[in-house]
Design a protein around this motif. Structure first.
Motif, mmCIF file in Angstrom:
data_model
loop_
_atom_site.group_PDB
_atom_site.id
_atom_site.type_symbol
_atom_site.label_atom_id
_atom_site.label_comp_id
_atom_site.label_asym_id
_atom_site.label_seq_id
_atom_site.Cartn_x
_atom_site.Cartn_y
_atom_site.Cartn_z
ATOM 1 N N ARG A 1 0.834 -1.210 0.000
ATOM 2 C CA ARG A 1 0.000 0.000 0.000
ATOM 3 C C ARG A 1 0.864 1.253 0.000
ATOM 4 O O ARG A 1 0.538 2.248 -0.658
ATOM 5 C CB ARG A 1 -0.935 0.006 1.203
ATOM 6 N N CYS A 2 1.969 1.216 0.727
ATOM 7 C CA CYS A 2 2.882 2.363 0.725
ATOM 8 C C CYS A 2 3.431 2.610 -0.674
ATOM 9 O O CYS A 2 3.480 3.759 -1.123
ATOM 10 C CB CYS A 2 4.032 2.133 1.705
ATOM 11 N N LEU A 3 3.842 1.536 -1.348
ATOM 12 C CA LEU A 3 4.333 1.688 -2.717
ATOM 13 C C LEU A 3 3.276 2.347 -3.597
ATOM 14 O O LEU A 3 3.579 3.238 -4.399
ATOM 15 C CB LEU A 3 4.727 0.329 -3.295
ATOM 16 N N HIS A 4 2.020 1.918 -3.431
ATOM 17 C CA HIS A 4 0.917 2.483 -4.205
ATOM 18 C C HIS A 4 0.758 3.976 -3.909
ATOM 19 O O HIS A 4 0.660 4.796 -4.826
ATOM 20 C CB HIS A 4 -0.378 1.736 -3.889
ATOM 21 N N TYR A 5 0.735 4.332 -2.619
ATOM 22 C CA TYR A 5 0.492 5.722 -2.247
ATOM 23 C C TYR A 5 1.688 6.623 -2.533
ATOM 24 O O TYR A 5 1.521 7.828 -2.695
ATOM 25 C CB TYR A 5 0.077 5.829 -0.782
ATOM 26 N N ILE A 6 2.887 6.074 -2.600
ATOM 27 C CA ILE A 6 4.042 6.884 -2.978
ATOM 28 C C ILE A 6 3.888 7.320 -4.442
ATOM 29 O O ILE A 6 4.159 8.470 -4.782
ATOM 30 C CB ILE A 6 5.351 6.111 -2.749
ATOM 31 N N LYS A 7 3.400 6.412 -5.277
ATOM 32 C CA LYS A 7 3.190 6.736 -6.695
ATOM 33 C C LYS A 7 1.878 7.472 -6.938
ATOM 34 O O LYS A 7 1.757 8.236 -7.890
ATOM 35 C CB LYS A 7 3.203 5.455 -7.527
ATOM 36 N N ASN A 8 0.870 7.204 -6.105
ATOM 37 C CA ASN A 8 -0.472 7.779 -6.266
ATOM 38 C C ASN A 8 -0.942 8.330 -4.928
ATOM 39 O O ASN A 8 -1.749 7.698 -4.243
ATOM 40 C CB ASN A 8 -1.457 6.695 -6.731
ATOM 41 N N PRO A 9 -0.439 9.496 -4.541
ATOM 42 C CA PRO A 9 -0.787 10.034 -3.217
ATOM 43 C C PRO A 9 -2.300 10.204 -3.041
ATOM 44 O O PRO A 9 -3.001 10.609 -3.970
ATOM 45 C CB PRO A 9 -0.090 11.389 -3.188
ATOM 46 N N PRO A 10 -2.778 9.888 -1.843
ATOM 47 C CA PRO A 10 -4.203 10.083 -1.570
ATOM 48 C C PRO A 10 -4.501 11.576 -1.402
ATOM 49 O O PRO A 10 -3.575 12.379 -1.213
ATOM 50 C CB PRO A 10 -4.417 9.326 -0.256
ATOM 51 N N PRO A 11 -5.783 11.942 -1.437
ATOM 52 C CA PRO A 11 -6.132 13.359 -1.253
ATOM 53 C C PRO A 11 -5.795 13.817 0.171
ATOM 54 O O PRO A 11 -5.638 13.000 1.078
ATOM 55 C CB PRO A 11 -7.640 13.395 -1.500
ATOM 56 N N ASP A 12 -5.700 15.127 0.347
ATOM 57 C CA ASP A 12 -5.351 15.685 1.655
ATOM 58 C C ASP A 12 -6.346 15.298 2.742
ATOM 59 O O ASP A 12 -5.998 15.230 3.916
ATOM 60 C CB ASP A 12 -5.242 17.211 1.581
ATOM 61 N N ASP A 13 -7.602 15.058 2.360
ATOM 62 C CA ASP A 13 -8.626 14.696 3.352
ATOM 63 C C ASP A 13 -8.792 13.178 3.497
ATOM 64 O O ASP A 13 -9.811 12.693 3.958
ATOM 65 C CB ASP A 13 -9.966 15.343 3.003
ATOM 66 N N TRP A 14 -7.751 12.435 3.127
ATOM 67 C CA TRP A 14 -7.758 10.972 3.184
ATOM 68 C C TRP A 14 -8.095 10.494 4.585
ATOM 69 O O TRP A 14 -7.571 11.004 5.574
ATOM 70 C CB TRP A 14 -6.378 10.484 2.765
ATOM 71 N N ASP A 15 -8.981 9.520 4.675
ATOM 72 C CA ASP A 15 -9.416 9.006 5.978
ATOM 73 C C ASP A 15 -8.707 7.719 6.382
ATOM 74 O O ASP A 15 -9.069 7.085 7.375
ATOM 75 C CB ASP A 15 -10.928 8.791 5.993
ATOM 76 N N GLY A 16 -7.692 7.315 5.624
ATOM 77 C CA GLY A 16 -6.934 6.122 5.970
ATOM 78 C C GLY A 16 -7.443 4.845 5.352
ATOM 79 O O GLY A 16 -6.849 3.788 5.502
ATOM 80 N N VAL A 17 -8.555 4.931 4.637
ATOM 81 C CA VAL A 17 -9.138 3.749 4.026
ATOM 82 C C VAL A 17 -8.480 3.488 2.674
ATOM 83 O O VAL A 17 -8.332 4.399 1.865
ATOM 84 C CB VAL A 17 -10.668 3.911 3.846
#
Length: 73
Positions: A51-67
């Motif tokens: 999941r970290c690899l995914h979010y490093i390439k595709n950052p979640p929005p600033d209001d991300w709730d952790g899901v």
């Protein structure tokens, strides 16, 4: 009683989760990698590392709730 090795895995995982919740995915990835270096079959660490690899390439929005939203089955 938990072995010292398993306790290290749990500690690294906990640190990784804290960084993950703070959206510090590079730091989180490093902690999950440390856990996996001790126990390459640790399922939770494998999942969060990916999941970290995914979010490093595709950052979640600033209001991300952790899901984490799965896009494939």
């Amino acid at each position: 009683m938990i072995s010292k090795e398993k306790q290290k895995v749990l500690d690294y995982f906990a640190k990784g989760r804290n960084f993950y919740k703070l959206m510090e995915f590079e730091k989180a990835k490093e902690e999950f990698a440390k856990a996996l270096a001790i126990d390459p079959e640790d399922g939770p660490s494998k999942v969060y590392y990916a999941r970290c690899l995914h979010y490093i390439k595709n950052p979640p929005p600033d209001d991300w709730d952790g899901v984490f939203v799965m896009t494939t089955k």
